[in-house]
Design a protein around this motif. Structure first.
Motif, PDB file in Angstrom:
ATOM      1  N   MET A 182      -1.449 -13.893 -11.683  1.00 56.17           N
ATOM      2  CA  MET A 182      -2.053 -12.719 -11.039  1.00 56.17           C
ATOM      3  C   MET A 182      -3.440 -12.664 -11.464  1.00 56.17           C
ATOM      4  O   MET A 182      -4.273 -12.649 -12.535  1.00 56.17           O
ATOM      5  CB  MET A 182      -1.584 -11.504 -11.695  1.00 56.17           C
ATOM      6  CG  MET A 182       0.054 -11.335 -11.592  1.00 56.17           C
ATOM      7  SD  MET A 182       0.935  -9.819 -12.166  1.00 56.17           S
ATOM      8  CE  MET A 182       0.683 -10.131 -13.729  1.00 56.17           C
ATOM      9  N   TYR A 220       5.098 -12.825  -0.082  1.00 55.59           N
ATOM     10  CA  TYR A 220       4.462 -11.908  -0.987  1.00 55.59           C
ATOM     11  C   TYR A 220       4.264 -10.399  -0.412  1.00 55.59           C
ATOM     12  O   TYR A 220       3.961 -10.154   0.833  1.00 55.59           O
ATOM     13  CB  TYR A 220       2.862 -12.342  -1.266  1.00 55.59           C
ATOM     14  CG  TYR A 220       2.697 -13.793  -1.853  1.00 55.59           C
ATOM     15  CD1 TYR A 220       2.810 -15.023  -1.146  1.00 55.59           C
ATOM     16  CD2 TYR A 220       2.504 -13.819  -3.370  1.00 55.59           C
ATOM     17  CE1 TYR A 220       2.604 -16.010  -1.738  1.00 55.59           C
ATOM     18  CE2 TYR A 220       2.523 -14.892  -3.974  1.00 55.59           C
ATOM     19  CZ  TYR A 220       2.699 -15.986  -3.117  1.00 55.59           C
ATOM     20  OH  TYR A 220       2.478 -17.344  -3.768  1.00 55.59           O
ATOM     21  N   VAL A 224       7.314  -8.006  -5.327  1.00 57.94           N
ATOM     22  CA  VAL A 224       5.733  -8.569  -5.261  1.00 57.94           C
ATOM     23  C   VAL A 224       5.673 -10.029  -4.751  1.00 57.94           C
ATOM     24  O   VAL A 224       4.940 -10.097  -3.945  1.00 57.94           O
ATOM     25  CB  VAL A 224       5.431  -8.373  -6.667  1.00 57.94           C
ATOM     26  CG1 VAL A 224       4.010  -9.079  -6.835  1.00 57.94           C
ATOM     27  CG2 VAL A 224       5.316  -7.130  -7.253  1.00 57.94           C
ATOM     28  N   ASP A 261      -2.269  -2.330  -9.915  1.00 57.38           N
ATOM     29  CA  ASP A 261      -1.161  -3.192 -10.501  1.00 57.38           C
ATOM     30  C   ASP A 261      -0.412  -3.095 -11.512  1.00 57.38           C
ATOM     31  O   ASP A 261       0.724  -3.639 -11.938  1.00 57.38           O
ATOM     32  CB  ASP A 261      -1.932  -4.717 -10.426  1.00 57.38           C
ATOM     33  CG  ASP A 261      -2.380  -5.072  -9.355  1.00 57.38           C
ATOM     34  OD1 ASP A 261      -3.421  -5.611  -9.316  1.00 57.38           O
ATOM     35  OD2 ASP A 261      -1.906  -5.104  -8.226  1.00 57.38           O
ATOM     36  N   VAL A 309      -0.551  -7.938  -2.566  1.00 56.75           N
ATOM     37  CA  VAL A 309      -0.977  -8.837  -3.666  1.00 56.75           C
ATOM     38  C   VAL A 309      -1.159 -10.186  -3.049  1.00 56.75           C
ATOM     39  O   VAL A 309      -1.782 -11.027  -3.666  1.00 56.75           O
ATOM     40  CB  VAL A 309       0.186  -9.137  -4.654  1.00 56.75           C
ATOM     41  CG1 VAL A 309       0.458  -7.950  -5.396  1.00 56.75           C
ATOM     42  CG2 VAL A 309       1.264  -9.902  -4.054  1.00 56.75           C
ATOM     43  N   ARG A 331      -4.112 -12.828  -4.080  1.00 57.75           N
ATOM     44  CA  ARG A 331      -4.619 -12.502  -5.362  1.00 57.75           C
ATOM     45  C   ARG A 331      -3.550 -13.003  -6.440  1.00 57.75           C
ATOM     46  O   ARG A 331      -3.828 -13.534  -7.470  1.00 57.75           O
ATOM     47  CB  ARG A 331      -4.703 -10.977  -5.856  1.00 57.75           C
ATOM     48  CG  ARG A 331      -5.737 -10.353  -5.030  1.00 57.75           C
ATOM     49  CD  ARG A 331      -6.248  -8.860  -5.591  1.00 57.75           C
ATOM     50  NE  ARG A 331      -4.933  -8.111  -5.315  1.00 57.75           N
ATOM     51  CZ  ARG A 331      -4.303  -7.350  -6.265  1.00 57.75           C
ATOM     52  NH1 ARG A 331      -4.648  -7.506  -7.435  1.00 57.75           N
ATOM     53  NH2 ARG A 331      -3.316  -6.501  -6.136  1.00 57.75           N
ATOM     54  N   PHE A 332      -2.249 -12.955  -6.032  1.00 53.84           N
ATOM     55  CA  PHE A 332      -1.136 -13.438  -6.656  1.00 53.84           C
ATOM     56  C   PHE A 332      -0.467 -14.645  -6.187  1.00 53.84           C
ATOM     57  O   PHE A 332      -0.563 -14.827  -5.108  1.00 53.84           O
ATOM     58  CB  PHE A 332      -0.062 -12.284  -6.859  1.00 53.84           C
ATOM     59  CG  PHE A 332      -0.392 -11.066  -7.645  1.00 53.84           C
ATOM     60  CD1 PHE A 332      -1.722 -10.791  -7.988  1.00 53.84           C
ATOM     61  CD2 PHE A 332       0.774 -10.104  -7.897  1.00 53.84           C
ATOM     62  CE1 PHE A 332      -1.846  -9.798  -9.005  1.00 53.84           C
ATOM     63  CE2 PHE A 332       0.524  -9.149  -8.741  1.00 53.84           C
ATOM     64  CZ  PHE A 332      -0.951  -8.809  -9.046  1.00 53.84           C
TER      65      PHE A 332
END
Length: 121
Positions: free
Chosen positions: A82, A59, A48, A89, A63, A66-67
């Protein structure tokens, strides 16, 4: 021995946020890599997000934006913020670290036991 302890998983609605933490403890000479992987039911484990000892991050495309992965070298802890979570997810999230336990031993990969993240629609 090296231990990785994760925390922060749980149930959240789509669009919500969670923050995962992973603390590395034990016989640690150096940590060269820390990352978060996830595994959904019936799927392979996938990377991830990852962070190097120098602070470089990468990443999964799914993601990005967003993360956010971050680390506290003094605490040997890595975090995964997150945001804008989606039902896809949903998975067990595993922390991983590449650790050397002394100056002569080769580095080895260690894993946490996983924390479940469930995103409801």
């Amino acid at each position: 021995q090296v231990q990785l302890v994760e925390s922060g998983g749980g149930l959240v609605q789509a669009g919500g946020s969670l923050r995962l933490s992973c603390a590395v403890s034990g016989s640690i000479f150096s940590i060269n890599f820390m990352g978060w992987y996830r595994q959904a039911p019936g799927e392979q484990r996938e990377l991830v997000a990852a962070i190097s000892s120098g602070g470089s991050t990468n990443y999964a495309d799914s993601v990005k934006g967003r993360f956010t992965i971050s680390g506290d070298n003094a605490k040997n802890t890595v975090y995964l913020q997150m945001n804008s979570l989606k039902p896809e997810d949903t998975a067990v999230y595993y922390c991983a670290a590449t650790v050397r336990i002394d100056s002569v031993s080769p580095q080895a990969r260690y894993w946490g036991t996983g924390t479940l993240v469930t995103v409801s629609s």
